[in-house]
Scaffold this motif. Structure first.
Motif, short mmCIF file in Angstrom:
data_model
loop_
_atom_site.label_atom_id
_atom_site.label_comp_id
_atom_site.label_asym_id
_atom_site.label_seq_id
_atom_site.Cartn_x
_atom_site.Cartn_y
_atom_site.Cartn_z
N ILE A 49 -68.85 50.46 -55.51
CA ILE A 49 -70.20 49.93 -55.27
C ILE A 49 -71.06 50.85 -54.42
CG2 ILE A 49 -69.53 47.50 -55.56
CD1 ILE A 49 -69.64 47.21 -52.51
N ASP A 50 -70.42 51.88 -53.80
CA ASP A 50 -71.26 52.82 -53.03
C ASP A 50 -71.91 53.87 -53.94
OD1 ASP A 50 -69.23 54.56 -53.72
OD2 ASP A 50 -68.47 54.85 -51.68
N GLY A 51 -71.70 53.73 -55.25
CA GLY A 51 -72.36 54.63 -56.21
C GLY A 51 -71.60 55.92 -56.47
N SER A 52 -70.48 56.14 -55.77
CA SER A 52 -69.72 57.37 -56.01
C SER A 52 -69.03 57.30 -57.37
CB SER A 52 -68.70 57.60 -54.89
OG SER A 52 -67.84 56.50 -54.80
N LEU A 53 -68.69 58.46 -57.91
CA LEU A 53 -67.98 58.52 -59.18
C LEU A 53 -66.48 58.63 -58.89
CD1 LEU A 53 -70.20 60.93 -61.34
CD2 LEU A 53 -70.12 58.43 -61.39
N LEU A 54 -65.69 57.74 -59.49
CA LEU A 54 -64.24 57.75 -59.30
C LEU A 54 -63.62 58.03 -60.67
CD1 LEU A 54 -61.82 57.14 -57.36
CD2 LEU A 54 -62.02 54.75 -58.05
N GLY A 55 -63.47 59.33 -60.98
CA GLY A 55 -62.93 59.68 -62.29
C GLY A 55 -63.02 61.17 -62.55
N ASP A 56 -62.49 61.60 -63.68
CA ASP A 56 -62.49 63.03 -64.03
C ASP A 56 -63.76 63.40 -64.78
OD1 ASP A 56 -59.99 63.12 -62.91
OD2 ASP A 56 -58.90 63.37 -64.79
N VAL A 57 -64.09 64.69 -64.69
CA VAL A 57 -65.26 65.22 -65.41
C VAL A 57 -64.80 66.42 -66.24
CG1 VAL A 57 -67.50 66.37 -65.14
CG2 VAL A 57 -66.89 64.45 -63.63
N VAL A 58 -65.25 66.48 -67.50
CA VAL A 58 -64.96 67.65 -68.35
C VAL A 58 -66.28 68.28 -68.76
CG1 VAL A 58 -64.16 68.35 -70.65
CG2 VAL A 58 -62.70 66.94 -69.20
N THR A 59 -66.39 69.60 -68.55
CA THR A 59 -67.58 70.31 -69.05
C THR A 59 -67.13 71.30 -70.13
OG1 THR A 59 -67.40 72.04 -67.39
CG2 THR A 59 -68.80 70.19 -66.84
N ILE A 60 -68.00 71.45 -71.12
CA ILE A 60 -67.70 72.38 -72.22
C ILE A 60 -68.95 73.21 -72.50
CG2 ILE A 60 -67.07 72.62 -74.66
CD1 ILE A 60 -65.58 70.10 -74.56
N CYS A 61 -68.77 74.54 -72.62
CA CYS A 61 -69.88 75.38 -73.09
C CYS A 61 -69.30 76.48 -73.97
CB CYS A 61 -70.66 75.97 -71.92
SG CYS A 61 -69.68 76.93 -70.80
N GLU A 62 -70.17 77.07 -74.76
CA GLU A 62 -69.73 78.14 -75.66
C GLU A 62 -69.28 79.34 -74.84
OE1 GLU A 62 -72.47 77.96 -79.16
OE2 GLU A 62 -71.47 79.87 -79.64
N ALA A 63 -68.31 80.09 -75.34
CA ALA A 63 -67.78 81.25 -74.59
C ALA A 63 -67.27 82.27 -75.61
CB ALA A 63 -66.65 80.79 -73.68
N PRO A 64 -67.06 83.53 -75.17
CA PRO A 64 -66.57 84.56 -76.11
C PRO A 64 -65.19 84.21 -76.68
CG PRO A 64 -67.28 85.54 -74.02
CD PRO A 64 -67.35 84.07 -73.84
N ARG A 65 -64.35 83.59 -75.87
CA ARG A 65 -63.03 83.16 -76.35
C ARG A 65 -62.65 81.88 -75.60
NH1 ARG A 65 -62.61 86.71 -72.50
NH2 ARG A 65 -63.34 88.38 -73.84
N ASP A 66 -61.70 81.12 -76.16
CA ASP A 66 -61.31 79.88 -75.50
C ASP A 66 -60.79 80.16 -74.10
OD1 ASP A 66 -62.07 78.08 -77.42
OD2 ASP A 66 -60.07 77.80 -78.27
N GLU A 67 -61.30 79.36 -73.16
CA GLU A 67 -60.90 79.54 -71.76
C GLU A 67 -60.75 78.15 -71.16
OE1 GLU A 67 -62.88 81.46 -67.73
OE2 GLU A 67 -63.89 81.72 -69.64
N PHE A 68 -59.77 77.97 -70.25
CA PHE A 68 -59.56 76.66 -69.61
C PHE A 68 -59.54 76.84 -68.10
CE2 PHE A 68 -56.61 73.48 -67.78
CZ PHE A 68 -57.36 72.34 -68.07
N ILE A 69 -60.30 75.98 -67.42
CA ILE A 69 -60.31 76.00 -65.95
C ILE A 69 -60.00 74.60 -65.46
CG2 ILE A 69 -61.76 76.30 -63.89
CD1 ILE A 69 -63.42 78.29 -65.50
N CYS A 70 -59.12 74.50 -64.47
CA CYS A 70 -58.86 73.21 -63.85
C CYS A 70 -59.27 73.31 -62.39
CB CYS A 70 -57.38 72.85 -63.98
SG CYS A 70 -57.01 71.19 -63.43
N SER A 71 -60.28 72.52 -62.01
CA SER A 71 -60.77 72.56 -60.62
C SER A 71 -60.73 71.13 -60.06
CB SER A 71 -62.20 73.12 -60.60
OG SER A 71 -63.04 72.26 -61.34
N GLY A 72 -61.32 70.93 -58.91
CA GLY A 72 -61.39 69.57 -58.34
C GLY A 72 -60.29 69.32 -57.32
N GLU A 73 -60.44 68.20 -56.61
CA GLU A 73 -59.58 67.90 -55.45
C GLU A 73 -58.09 67.86 -55.79
OE1 GLU A 73 -60.96 64.44 -53.32
OE2 GLU A 73 -59.24 64.49 -51.95
N TYR A 74 -57.75 67.41 -57.00
CA TYR A 74 -56.32 67.24 -57.32
C TYR A 74 -55.79 68.29 -58.31
CZ TYR A 74 -56.90 62.98 -54.70
OH TYR A 74 -57.18 62.09 -53.68
#
Ligand SMILES: Nc1ncnc2c1ncn2[C@@H]1O[C@H](COP(=O)(O)OP(=O)(O)OP(=O)(O)O)[C@@H](O)[C@H]1O
Ligand SMILES: N[C@@H](CCO)C(=O)O
Length: 311
Positions: A27-52
């Motif tokens: 209820i404080d408006g924060s987001l409790l969950g994962d986020v995935v972003t996707i954009c075009e790139a020269p080759r497939d690339e995967f990044i895992c970031s975030g607190e956990y």
């Protein structure tokens, strides 16, 4: 760029082992969950970031979000351009908050949007459940469908389109407390009995059908009165330090229901007033969670998985 958010969820919403789940919005408006972003790139690339992120295997091949990308490219959209896919891992692993479901749902929803494949709801839910089943020791939908569709979902193979949304009392608050240690879902499934007695089976069916019918007819207080998990909670409570004490103490502070979220160790309670929810949250902060834990007072997240922006 496409950015998709998927919310945390409570699996086994007490009366619905593997069949009833709810998405959470603090209820404080924060987001409790994962986020995935996707954009075009020269080759497939995967990044895992975030607190956990550091709690996950460093090999991308062992990360569910990357496995979703590989599967999607191979079986769904072979002509999709190469992409950079980033998972912001904001939910703790083995938390009982549907952490693996969150990554899988966010990844497939983002890939479907990016590649404009327009998979049907059922096709997406099937794909998501396949991947959730890989790590949890059993195929179940009760984190997948609330995370994807939002709200409280009665869900399973017998249900048309895999899921039916149930209404809840808009006054209800959900206090979710992650104690700060992990409990592996496959381990928490392994302690469950392999069979139910005839009596237990009949009682489970009556309780879930009565609960659903009461919600659908707006008899919310009567629904609350039968919210009890006799299937998983008695077997899992001994795995969760402090759960028994919380189950005894929180009703004195106004909690109507106290149970285990998903496979645990997150505990959740349902309260009818904000005052009761705040008292329960304070008790949980003082007595249930450690330095790595957290506690949120929530409503249901009725939007489910959604695009945060299109750039
Ligand atoms: N992106 C990911 N998110 C979460 N877990 C992942 C991910 N990728 C791989 N895994 C692995 O999947 C397993 C997930 O464990 P588990 O099913 O106990 O967690 P969970 O999904 O948080 O549980 P719950 O559904 O009860 O919240 C772990 O072994 C973890 O390393
Ligand atoms: N219904 C699942 C939820 C956890 O993913 C279980 O209790 O094992």
């Amino acid at each position: 760029m496409i950015e998709v958010y998927a919310p945390a969820s409570i699996g086994n919403f007490t009366v619905g082992f593997d069949s009833l789940g709810a998405a959470l919005a603090p209820i404080d408006g924060s987001l409790l969950g994962d986020v995935v972003t996707i954009c075009e790139a020269p080759r497939d690339e995967f990044i895992c970031s975030g607190e956990y992120a550091h709690k996950l295997p460093s090999d991308a091949n062992e990360n569910l979000a990357y496995q979703c990308l590989v599967h999607f490219r191979t079986h769904v959209a072979p002509n999709m351009p190469a992409v950079k896919l980033e998972l912001k891992k904001n939910l703790p692993i083995g938390s009982g908050l549907g952490s693996s479901a969150c990554s899988v749902v966010a990844a497939f929803a983002a890939l479907d949007k990016f590649a404009q494949t327009n998979l049907s709801q059922v096709e997406l839910i099937e794909l998501m459940a396949d991947f959730e089943g890989l790590v949890s020791g059993g195929r179940h939908y009760d984190n997948i469908t609330p995370c994807y569709l939002g709200g409280l979902q009665l869900t399973g193979d017998l249900i048309p389109n895999k899921s039916i949304a149930l209404p809840v009392d808009e006054n209800w608050y959900y206090v979710a407390a992650f104690p700060g240690f992990s409990l592996n879902t496959a381990k928490a499934r392994s302690v469950l009995p392999k069979e139910l007695s005839m009596h237990a089976g009949v009682e489970f069916a009556q309780r879930l059908s009565a609960f659903s019918s009461l919600l659908l007819t707006s008899r919310f207080d009567e629904a609350l009165c039968i919210m009890q998990d006799n299937i998983a909670e008695p077997h899992r409570a001994p795995l969760i330090n402090g759960f028994d004490q919380a189950k005894l103490s929180l009703p004195e502070l106004g909690a109507e229901v106290v149970s285990i979220s998903g496979a645990g160790p997150t505990l959740f309670s349902v309260c009818k007033t904000l005052e009761a929810a705040e008292q329960c949250a304070q008790w949980l902060e003082e007595n249930y969670i450690n330095e790595q834990g957290f506690c949120h007072i929530c409503k249901l997240d009725n939007d489910g998985t959604r695009q945060l922006n299109v750039l």
